[in-house]
Design an enzyme around this catalytic site. Structure first.
Site, PDB file in Angstrom:
ATOM      1  N   LYS A  55      -5.441 -44.432 -23.052  1.00 58.83           N
ATOM      2  CA  LYS A  55      -4.388 -45.311 -23.655  1.00 58.83           C
ATOM      3  C   LYS A  55      -3.209 -44.910 -23.877  1.00 58.83           C
ATOM      4  CE  LYS A  55      -5.352 -48.570 -21.958  1.00 58.83           C
ATOM      5  NZ  LYS A  55      -5.664 -48.785 -20.627  1.00 58.83           N
ATOM      6  N   HIS A  89      -9.560 -37.281 -19.633  1.00 59.19           N
ATOM      7  CA  HIS A  89      -9.313 -37.667 -20.894  1.00 59.19           C
ATOM      8  C   HIS A  89     -10.345 -36.792 -21.688  1.00 59.19           C
ATOM      9  CE1 HIS A  89      -7.188 -41.306 -20.208  1.00 59.19           C
ATOM     10  NE2 HIS A  89      -7.997 -42.001 -19.622  1.00 59.19           N
ATOM     11  N   SER A  95      -4.057 -50.659 -27.899  1.00 59.24           N
ATOM     12  CA  SER A  95      -4.107 -50.668 -26.662  1.00 59.24           C
ATOM     13  C   SER A  95      -5.684 -50.414 -26.230  1.00 59.24           C
ATOM     14  CB  SER A  95      -3.360 -49.420 -26.247  1.00 59.24           C
ATOM     15  OG  SER A  95      -3.259 -49.437 -24.532  1.00 59.24           O
TER      16      SER A  95
HETATM   17  S1  PPS Z   1      -5.628 -45.428 -19.127  1.00 59.14           S
HETATM   18  O1  PPS Z   1      -6.450 -46.382 -18.970  1.00 59.14           O
HETATM   19  O2  PPS Z   1      -6.267 -44.491 -20.347  1.00 59.14           O
HETATM   20  O3  PPS Z   1      -5.451 -44.342 -18.144  1.00 59.14           O
HETATM   21  O4  PPS Z   1      -4.356 -46.059 -19.942  1.00 59.14           O
HETATM   22  P1  PPS Z   1      -2.955 -45.177 -20.158  1.00 59.14           P
HETATM   23  O5  PPS Z   1      -2.092 -45.173 -18.950  1.00 59.14           O
HETATM   24  O6  PPS Z   1      -3.013 -44.048 -20.695  1.00 59.14           O
HETATM   25  O7  PPS Z   1      -2.259 -46.330 -21.114  1.00 59.14           O
HETATM   26  C1  PPS Z   1      -1.898 -47.679 -20.794  1.00 59.14           C
HETATM   27  C2  PPS Z   1      -0.798 -47.846 -21.654  1.00 59.14           C
HETATM   28  O8  PPS Z   1       0.510 -47.194 -21.587  1.00 59.14           O
HETATM   29  C3  PPS Z   1       1.373 -48.242 -21.486  1.00 59.14           C
HETATM   30  N1  PPS Z   1       2.303 -47.867 -20.222  1.00 59.14           N
HETATM   31  C4  PPS Z   1       3.632 -47.817 -20.570  1.00 59.14           C
HETATM   32  N2  PPS Z   1       4.389 -48.020 -21.779  1.00 59.14           N
HETATM   33  C5  PPS Z   1       5.817 -48.052 -21.640  1.00 59.14           C
HETATM   34  N3  PPS Z   1       6.392 -47.658 -20.628  1.00 59.14           N
HETATM   35  C6  PPS Z   1       5.710 -47.487 -19.332  1.00 59.14           C
HETATM   36  N4  PPS Z   1       6.274 -47.202 -18.258  1.00 59.14           N
HETATM   37  C7  PPS Z   1       4.304 -47.582 -19.303  1.00 59.14           C
HETATM   38  N5  PPS Z   1       3.389 -47.325 -18.754  1.00 59.14           N
HETATM   39  C8  PPS Z   1       2.117 -47.848 -19.141  1.00 59.14           C
HETATM   40  C9  PPS Z   1       0.548 -49.602 -20.986  1.00 59.14           C
HETATM   41  O9  PPS Z   1       1.208 -50.795 -21.269  1.00 59.14           O
HETATM   42  C10 PPS Z   1      -0.662 -49.321 -22.012  1.00 59.14           C
HETATM   43  O10 PPS Z   1       0.009 -49.666 -23.320  1.00 59.14           O
HETATM   44  P2  PPS Z   1      -0.219 -51.074 -24.117  1.00 59.14           P
HETATM   45  O11 PPS Z   1       0.279 -50.840 -25.394  1.00 59.14           O
HETATM   46  O12 PPS Z   1      -1.736 -51.687 -23.977  1.00 59.14           O
HETATM   47  O13 PPS Z   1       0.824 -51.977 -23.353  1.00 59.14           O
END
Ligand code: PPS
Length: 300
Positions: free
Chosen positions: A52, A114, A144
């Protein structure tokens, strides 16, 4: 990998167990020998994150930088989790991240993990692969993760928010302690120069600036037009609408509970932490985060 074809697709919530000192679920250990023996190539790029922290975001940025101009089919019909295999993930009998990575036709191969740094297959270090690590501040990261665990049917049952927060502080999460993860990778960066350590908060603050830094690490020089296209395409609202990167095609997730692209903000923790939880968290944080050179922003 030896996959039992008779075994049914198992998408039940998994239990945590201790694995080489790190809490894990079977989805990430079922083909461990294959993971450890994975043969990295010198041009592989490893995308490493605590869950996340912005994995999908950085994966999509890298995918566009390398392949955005070459194949439109890749962009329109291949979900990001197929373009960028999740190395240690195995869903029996569907397949494993190792098999997916081995079958990737691309060069470079973009590979997601991860894993805490000490569990990364040694061939990545032997081949001197480039590694892009993204870290996110603990408070937004745990929020998250909580919503992700609520909606992802293969993750351990999250329970209520306050017990979840306690569990996070104790490091009893899939892939272990956030504190150990971000510190372990930070230390690795001091000894291993092919590691680019990024912060989610910096990416939110100025995506273009962070893409520039990333390109300079990778030795890429996209045109002004290309860079603009990428910077626009990877904005939260655009990714949320893009079915190839928003995980709407995933069978393990229930978007009625929470979407994968949830808020994408710095500071959403304020909507979850009580004043007392915040004080306790800060107190505990100080004890665990002793390295003054590793600083996170919880607001921007
Ligand atoms: S995972 O399941 O570990 O692969 O998830 P991961 O991709 O690491 O994290 C998901 C969170 O990243 C946010 N996210 C973004 N934030 C801002 N801008 C962009 N473009 C973006 N893309 C992904 C996503 O919304 C999740 O965070 P939260 O706080 O839950 O919204």
């Amino acid at each position: 990998m030896s996959v039992d074809p008779d075994k049914k697709l198992d998408l039940r919530r998994a239990e945590l167990f201790d694995f080489h000192g790190v809490p894990m679920t079977h989805f990430f250990t079922d083909t461990w020998e294959d993971v450890q023996n994975f043969q990295a190539r010198p041009d592989d790029i490893l995308i490493a994150t605590y869950t996340k922290a912005g994995t999908t975001w950085i994966s999509y940025i890298l995918d566009l930088l390398y392949f955005g101009q070459t194949s439109s089919e890749r962009q329109t019909s291949t979900p990001i989790y197929e373009r960028v295999p999740f190395l240690e993930k195995t869903i029996l009998p569907v397949g494993s991240g190792v098999d997916q990575a081995n079958n990737l036709p691309t060069s470079p191969r973009l590979i997601k993990t991860h894993l805490p740094v000490q569990l990364v297959p040694k061939s990545f270090w032997e081949q001197n692969c480039r590694v892009v690590y993204v870290a996110r501040n603990a408070k937004d990261n745990v929020v998250s993760y909580f919503h992700f665990d609520r909606m992802t049917m293969t993750q351990p049952e999250p329970g209520d928010w306050s017990s979840y927060l306690q569990r996070f502080m104790k490091g009893k999460m899939v892939f272990g302690s956030w504190y150990d993860h971000v510190n372990g990778w930070w230390k690795k960066k001091q000894a291993y120069s092919n590691l680019h350590y990024m912060f989610y908060e910096d990416m939110v603050e100025d995506t273009g600036r962070e893409i520039d830094k990333l390109c300079s690490f990778l030795g890429l020089s996209p045109s002004v037009e290309e860079k603009k296209q990428i910077t626009d395409g990877v904005q939260f609202d655009n990714m949320k609408k893009n079915d190839m990167v928003n995980y709407s095609t995933s069978t393990a997730m229930n978007f009625k509970i929470s979407p994968f692209m949830r808020k994408g903000k710095v500071g959403d923790w304020k909507n979850h932490f009580t004043v007392a939880q915040n004080e306790e968290f800060d107190e505990d944080y100080k004890k665990k985060m002793k390295d003054p050179s590793l600083q996170f922003r919880t607001v921007i």
